[in-house]
Write a protein that holds these residues in place. Structure first.
Motif, PDB file in Angstrom:
ATOM      1  N   ASP A 103      -6.641  -3.196   5.016  1.00 36.22           N
ATOM      2  CA  ASP A 103      -5.817  -2.749   3.891  1.00 36.22           C
ATOM      3  C   ASP A 103      -4.801  -3.805   3.478  1.00 36.22           C
ATOM      4  OD1 ASP A 103      -7.129  -0.358   3.770  1.00 36.22           O
ATOM      5  OD2 ASP A 103      -5.547   0.816   4.753  1.00 36.22           O
ATOM      6  N   HIS A 104      -4.430  -4.676   4.413  1.00 36.89           N
ATOM      7  CA  HIS A 104      -3.413  -5.693   4.132  1.00 36.89           C
ATOM      8  C   HIS A 104      -3.982  -7.106   4.243  1.00 36.89           C
ATOM      9  CE1 HIS A 104      -0.174  -2.700   4.034  1.00 36.89           C
ATOM     10  NE2 HIS A 104      -0.834  -2.102   4.993  1.00 36.89           N
ATOM     11  N   HIS A 105      -5.302  -7.193   4.142  1.00 33.20           N
ATOM     12  CA  HIS A 105      -6.010  -8.480   4.138  1.00 33.20           C
ATOM     13  C   HIS A 105      -5.668  -9.329   5.365  1.00 33.20           C
ATOM     14  CE1 HIS A 105      -6.092  -8.112  -0.580  1.00 33.20           C
ATOM     15  NE2 HIS A 105      -6.690  -7.103   0.041  1.00 33.20           N
ATOM     16  N   SER A 157      -9.714  -3.557  14.458  1.00 31.84           N
ATOM     17  CA  SER A 157      -9.595  -3.281  13.022  1.00 31.84           C
ATOM     18  C   SER A 157      -8.351  -2.479  12.661  1.00 31.84           C
ATOM     19  CB  SER A 157     -10.829  -2.533  12.521  1.00 31.84           C
ATOM     20  OG  SER A 157     -10.961  -1.292  13.203  1.00 31.84           O
ATOM     21  N   THR A 158      -7.751  -1.821  13.649  1.00 33.79           N
ATOM     22  CA  THR A 158      -6.586  -0.977  13.401  1.00 33.79           C
ATOM     23  C   THR A 158      -5.503  -1.253  14.435  1.00 33.79           C
ATOM     24  OG1 THR A 158      -7.971   0.782  12.486  1.00 33.79           O
ATOM     25  CG2 THR A 158      -5.758   1.404  13.191  1.00 33.79           C
ATOM     26  N   LYS A 184       0.840  -1.188   0.000  1.00 34.44           N
ATOM     27  CA  LYS A 184       0.000   0.000   0.000  1.00 34.44           C
ATOM     28  C   LYS A 184       0.880   1.244   0.000  1.00 34.44           C
ATOM     29  CE  LYS A 184      -4.266  -1.578   0.218  1.00 34.44           C
ATOM     30  NZ  LYS A 184      -5.301  -1.206  -0.771  1.00 34.44           N
ATOM     31  N   VAL A 211      -2.265   1.425  11.219  1.00 34.99           N
ATOM     32  CA  VAL A 211      -2.345   0.507  10.082  1.00 34.99           C
ATOM     33  C   VAL A 211      -3.708  -0.173  10.121  1.00 34.99           C
ATOM     34  CG1 VAL A 211      -1.443  -1.589   9.006  1.00 34.99           C
ATOM     35  CG2 VAL A 211       0.139   0.079  10.000  1.00 34.99           C
ATOM     36  N   LYS A 212      -4.502   0.021   9.072  1.00 39.20           N
ATOM     37  CA  LYS A 212      -5.785  -0.663   8.985  1.00 39.20           C
ATOM     38  C   LYS A 212      -5.553  -2.097   8.507  1.00 39.20           C
ATOM     39  CE  LYS A 212      -8.576   3.443   8.021  1.00 39.20           C
ATOM     40  NZ  LYS A 212      -9.501   4.095   7.069  1.00 39.20           N
ATOM     41  N   ARG A 245       1.825   4.744   1.233  1.00 41.45           N
ATOM     42  CA  ARG A 245       1.582   5.441   2.488  1.00 41.45           C
ATOM     43  C   ARG A 245       2.446   6.690   2.585  1.00 41.45           C
ATOM     44  NH1 ARG A 245      -0.669   2.970   7.043  1.00 41.45           N
ATOM     45  NH2 ARG A 245      -0.503   5.119   7.794  1.00 41.45           N
TER      46      ARG A 245
END
Length: 197
Positions: free
Chosen positions: A153-155, A168-169, A126, A149-150, A128
């Motif tokens: 976003d990185h599965h 989630s984060t 991603k 970091v979500k 950033r």
């Protein structure tokens, strides 16, 4: 003969200076990530983050082995590697890019920096932009940064907290001392030999 000796003396003085002016620094630092409220905190710490940065060009590379993270709970460490991060397949997290803005050094020896690049975690890359602080002490620096970091976003599957909700984060912080890279003795010897000829 005098000219040859003079050339050797000059070469001994110039080569290390040339190496030192590259502005390249490297270090090993500490990364901490955490999620959730204090009563249901998931926290991992690694002291094996590697960094390489050229303060002249702004280019950098940071990476950390996923299996180097340690947890207070051994079961969480096992789940982190096997279930969430699949560390046998995705062995490192990396951030590669360039510093796009470096502020002036304050009286405390601190400079704000903004970097942009590619953050790769769990095999998913991603773009950033991350801010941080460089703290100068003599000819060394220390890099400090803190960013979210979500996981989606990185599965990465969101780990369940004791409250029953998913985290989630992850909040990530990095503290890394950076020292000038040591000149390669073989390169210096080769340069001297070549120049004398």
């Amino acid at each position: 003969m005098k000219k040859l000796l003079l050339l050797v003396c000059i070469l001994y003085g110039i080569v290390p200076q040339t190496q030192a002016q590259t502005g390249t620094y490297k270090g090993i630092g500490t990364i901490v990530f955490e999620a959730g409220a204090p009563l249901s905190l998931i926290k991992g710490t690694s002291e094996s983050a590697n960094g390489l940065i050229d303060l002249e060009t702004g280019k950098f590379r940071f990476d950390v082995p996923i299996t180097s993270f340690r947890f207070l709970n051994s079961l969480m460490q096992e789940r982190f590697n096997d279930k969430y991060m699949q560390s046998s397949r995705y062995q490192k997290a990396t951030f590669v890019g360039r510093i796009i803005d470096k502020g002036p050094i304050s009286a405390k020896g601190e400079a704000k920096v903004t970097a942009t690049g590619t953050l790769t975690i769990h095999g998913v890359a991603k773009k950033r932009t991350i801010t941080g602080t460089l703290v100068q002490s003599g000819n060394t620096w220390q890099l400090l940064t803190d960013f979210p970091v979500k996981l989606a976003d990185h599965h990465i599957q969101a780990p369940k907290l004791s409250s029953g909700y998913g985290a989630s984060t992850m909040n990530v912080s990095l503290k890394m001392p950076l020292s000038p890279t040591t000149p390669d003795p073989q390169q210096i010897a080769a340069a001297k030999k070549l120049s004398i000829k």
